[in-house]
Design a protein around this motif. Structure first.
Motif, mmCIF file in Angstrom:
data_model
loop_
_atom_site.group_PDB
_atom_site.id
_atom_site.type_symbol
_atom_site.label_atom_id
_atom_site.label_comp_id
_atom_site.label_asym_id
_atom_site.label_seq_id
_atom_site.Cartn_x
_atom_site.Cartn_y
_atom_site.Cartn_z
ATOM 1 N N TYR A 46 45.885 45.898 38.520
ATOM 2 C CA TYR A 46 47.413 45.442 38.910
ATOM 3 C C TYR A 46 48.152 45.296 37.623
ATOM 4 O O TYR A 46 49.316 45.898 37.582
ATOM 5 C CB TYR A 46 47.223 44.037 39.645
ATOM 6 C CG TYR A 46 48.422 43.315 39.939
ATOM 7 C CD1 TYR A 46 49.584 44.216 40.534
ATOM 8 C CD2 TYR A 46 48.827 42.242 39.183
ATOM 9 C CE1 TYR A 46 50.815 43.500 40.898
ATOM 10 C CE2 TYR A 46 50.353 41.586 39.432
ATOM 11 C CZ TYR A 46 51.351 42.245 40.411
ATOM 12 O OH TYR A 46 52.192 41.507 40.490
ATOM 13 N N THR A 76 49.435 38.664 41.755
ATOM 14 C CA THR A 76 48.527 39.656 42.311
ATOM 15 C C THR A 76 49.445 40.520 42.823
ATOM 16 O O THR A 76 50.725 40.256 43.249
ATOM 17 C CB THR A 76 47.583 39.008 43.046
ATOM 18 O OG1 THR A 76 48.309 38.583 44.302
ATOM 19 C CG2 THR A 76 46.784 37.828 42.429
ATOM 20 N N VAL A 77 48.881 41.422 43.361
ATOM 21 C CA VAL A 77 49.435 42.770 44.246
ATOM 22 C C VAL A 77 49.838 41.978 45.470
ATOM 23 O O VAL A 77 50.987 42.519 46.160
ATOM 24 C CB VAL A 77 48.722 43.922 44.267
ATOM 25 C CG1 VAL A 77 47.670 43.824 45.111
ATOM 26 C CG2 VAL A 77 49.686 45.030 44.742
ATOM 27 N N SER A 108 53.275 48.120 46.640
ATOM 28 C CA SER A 108 52.711 46.750 46.954
ATOM 29 C C SER A 108 52.112 46.609 48.237
ATOM 30 O O SER A 108 51.330 46.013 48.474
ATOM 31 C CB SER A 108 53.418 45.707 46.147
ATOM 32 O OG SER A 108 54.425 45.085 47.005
ATOM 33 N N SER A 112 48.520 46.356 49.397
ATOM 34 C CA SER A 112 48.013 45.046 49.936
ATOM 35 C C SER A 112 47.655 45.046 51.397
ATOM 36 O O SER A 112 46.340 44.718 51.664
ATOM 37 C CB SER A 112 49.203 44.015 49.799
ATOM 38 O OG SER A 112 48.554 42.824 50.418
ATOM 39 N N GLY A 117 44.276 45.524 48.847
ATOM 40 C CA GLY A 117 44.628 44.870 47.450
ATOM 41 C C GLY A 117 43.763 45.696 46.362
ATOM 42 O O GLY A 117 43.747 45.221 45.144
#
Length: 369
Positions: A46, A76-77, A108, A112, A117
């Motif tokens: 990431y 985080t993503v 993203s 995700s 992710g």
């Protein structure tokens, strides 16, 4: 081994010597960057992806605070995917090339929701993600996953063009530079992540654009440009054409109570897509522009003394003359009011931030705020 002809193969001993020298230098001189894993640490894909998108057309010193802000806001993503696009664009304001931010947000979501992710570890799968092209895919594969890849950014381009003394002017010369870089990197499993970053750091610290520090370069002994005595002349560049010039008007539109300033959300496509900004006229050539009807319907613009805002884009230069007016009626469309005291914190792109700063700093117009 110089000019505009790159061999199809190099002796293995020459490749080994080059890589060994570059990696040894890197072990002693590597940069510490917030997205880069320390020795012994596993890279965060990431962080690698986010930094590489930000670094497209943007120097490291500019990117560092933006990267730190992004990972603080969205660690985080998944967090980034859940953020409203307007928040992402606001955090990106000032970094330029705003299509990157829109693609970052789209990507993203894809990573995700569709990929759980997890970043792909194959080139074509990475390139299916919005905003990831050949270079970014190669950088992620190499730096995040330690896979062999040909990673050629501006720093690497300079190192390779000088090492092989490639005389084909850019941009055509990029093809030969990539071919030469591939001779040194393709299929090599000896520390591919470190090697990619080593060439980047070598270009940033030693093989700099002007006055390269050849005496400190670990591969200067076999560098063709140094042997020729004019390393700084590489990479060769084609003569640049003069940039077109455009001009227009930018408007400080105030509410009747002088407590609010009118901004608008720009169309998703085009310059500053999806970003907030002051209203402007069309940008015309040869210094010609007209006040648009949507402005004249609000009131009569008055020229602001000294408010000539200059900005340079990749493909043209722009000058906008500032005008002010009080809105006599409620505006329509995508325009909206912001509190006058919040204008500098409104997530404006750099062009509009210049106008906001002029307003605040200028005694006459700053008094209005």
């Amino acid at each position: 081994m110089s000019g505009s002809i790159i061999p199809d193969k190099l002796p293995v001993a020459s490749i080994n010597s080059f890589r060994k020298s570059v990696l040894a230098w890197y072990d002693q001189n590597r940069r510490t960057l917030p997205w880069r894993a320390l020795p012994g640490q596993k890279p965060n894909p990431y962080h690698v992806w986010l930094s590489e998108v930000m670094l497209q057309q943007t120097v490291v010193a500019t990117v560092v605070p933006y990267f730190q802000s992004f990972v603080r806001l969205w660690p985080t993503v998944h967090h980034l995917a859940q953020a409203p696009q307007d928040d992402v664009l606001k955090a990106w304001a000032g970094l330029g090339y705003y299509a990157r931010a829109r693609n970052l947000h789209k990507a993203s979501h894809m990573i995700s929701t569709e990929l759980g992710g997890v970043f792909p570890q194959a080139e074509q799968a990475l390139k299916s993600i919005p905003g990831i092209g050949d270079y970014t895919a190669a950088a992620i594969l190499s730096i995040a996953f330690d896979q062999p890849a040909v990673v050629v950014d501006g720093n690497v381009e300079r190192v390779v063009s000088r090492y092989f003394a490639i005389t084909e002017p850019l941009p055509k010369g990029k093809i030969l530079i990539r071919k030469a870089a591939a001779l040194l990197a393709q299929g090599r499993i000896d520390r591919p992540a470190d090697y990619a970053q080593a060439l980047m750091d070598l270009g940033a610290a030693i093989c700099v654009p002007k006055n390269p520090r050849c005496s400190a370069c670990p591969v200067s002994r076999t560098c063709q440009a140094r042997k020729q005595g004019h390393a700084a002349s590489f990479p060769v560049r084609a003569t640049k054409k003069a940039k077109p010039f455009k001009s227009g008007a930018i408007y400080l539109i105030k509410s009747r109570d002088n407590c609010r300033i009118l901004l608008e959300k720009r169309p998703e496509e085009g310059l500053f897509g999806g970003m907030s900004g002051f209203l402007t006229s069309e940008w015309g050539d040869q210094g010609h522009f007209e006040h648009p009807e949507r402005i004249l319907s609000l009131g009569m613009p008055q020229k602001m003394r000294g408010a000539l805002i200059k900005h340079s884009f990749t493909h043209f230069d722009l000058e906008l003359q500032g005008y002010e007016l009080i809105a006599l009626r409620k505006p329509s469309g995508t325009s909206f009011w912001v509190n006058k005291n919040d204008i500098l914190e409104s997530g404006l792109p750099s062009l509009f931030q210049k106008f906001a700063r002029f307003i605040v700093d200028n005694k006459r117009y700053g008094a209005l705020l």
